[in-house]
Enzyme design. Sequence first.
Site, PDB file in Angstrom:
ATOM      1  N   ARG A 151      -2.455 -12.610   3.981  1.00 23.48           N
ATOM      2  CA  ARG A 151      -3.080 -11.803   2.768  1.00 23.48           C
ATOM      3  C   ARG A 151      -3.012 -12.540   1.668  1.00 23.48           C
ATOM      4  O   ARG A 151      -2.160 -11.981   1.093  1.00 23.48           O
ATOM      5  CB  ARG A 151      -3.556  -9.973   3.410  1.00 23.48           C
TER       6      ARG A 151
ATOM      7  N   HIS B 204     -10.664  -2.992  -1.021  1.00 19.34           N
ATOM      8  CA  HIS B 204     -11.562  -2.516   0.421  1.00 19.34           C
ATOM      9  C   HIS B 204     -11.889  -1.579  -0.517  1.00 19.34           C
ATOM     10  O   HIS B 204     -12.511  -0.834  -1.238  1.00 19.34           O
ATOM     11  CB  HIS B 204     -10.092  -1.344   1.187  1.00 19.34           C
TER      12      HIS B 204
ATOM     13  N   TYR C  76      -0.250 -10.636   0.265  1.00 18.07           N
ATOM     14  CA  TYR C  76       1.308  -9.809   1.520  1.00 18.07           C
ATOM     15  C   TYR C  76       1.195 -10.066   3.138  1.00 18.07           C
ATOM     16  O   TYR C  76      -0.261 -11.058   3.301  1.00 18.07           O
ATOM     17  CB  TYR C  76       1.175  -7.936   2.243  1.00 18.07           C
TER      18      TYR C  76
ATOM     19  N   TYR D 262       1.066  -1.199   0.139  1.00 11.79           N
ATOM     20  CA  TYR D 262       0.085  -0.008  -0.423  1.00 11.79           C
ATOM     21  C   TYR D 262       0.367   0.879   0.477  1.00 11.79           C
ATOM     22  O   TYR D 262       2.275   0.768   0.634  1.00 11.79           O
ATOM     23  CB  TYR D 262      -1.032  -0.122   1.109  1.00 11.79           C
TER      24      TYR D 262
ATOM     25  N   HIS E 279      -6.877  -8.546  -2.276  1.00 11.50           N
ATOM     26  CA  HIS E 279      -8.656  -7.978  -1.504  1.00 11.50           C
ATOM     27  C   HIS E 279      -8.518  -6.520  -1.822  1.00 11.50           C
ATOM     28  O   HIS E 279      -7.349  -6.109  -2.846  1.00 11.50           O
ATOM     29  CB  HIS E 279      -8.543  -8.376  -0.397  1.00 11.50           C
TER      30      HIS E 279
END
Length: 228
Positions: free
Chosen positions: A148, A153, A140, A101, A151
């Site tokens: 994870r 959000h 990640y 991110y 995905h």
Amino acid sequence: MVINTRRTLLKKTGLLGIGLLAHQLPLASNQCLLTPQQTEGPFYPLQFPQDQNNDLTLIEGHSQPAKGEMIMIKGRVLIDGCQPIKGAKVEIWQACTSGRYNHDYDGNPAPLDPNFQYWGYGTTDDDGQYSFITVKPGSYPVTRDWQRPPHIHFKVTAPTLSPLITQLYFSEETELNQKDRILGRVPPQKKELVITQLIFDNSLKKRVGQFNIILGQSLANNVTPEIV
């Protein structure tokens, strides 16, 4: 200044917004169930990008697109009862293809992508339709035994309704999905509501996933507690 010809064309033709949806999106029988709310996580933007729209793969003034597989996510925002919601704000944020991110709190050593927007938003049309062009995010590590799955959000805000924050997963990531502690807290009968299958669209030359989002009057008591 670099002229972004693809984005200019999209704006002129109306394809950058809801015009990407060429027809009324179908509703499967199970998509009138309320979309389960999930954790916001720690990576909601502290600062928003200057380029704010629903195409995360191209940044104004950049000559190169984002790295990774370009995909489209589209769907409808509805109230329970399957009535469309006009004017709902739909935000997405995600990791880039490397799994990182663009956020101060992300300690992942994976490289950032300077040509990826990381966050975007759109507004639903009269039929509740929205769409995004983005890249499939990378997975990640969270802990030694927890990776994870890819995905995206979502945050949906509509007048007079409680906001919905949730996450969207990909059906092809079976192993990581099964082990994920966030997705694992979604009731079994509702997991399929937050998992999309990417299907190649010949006309768009990319894979497309559908995600219909159903809002209820109040979702405040249905939040997964993990903060990741």
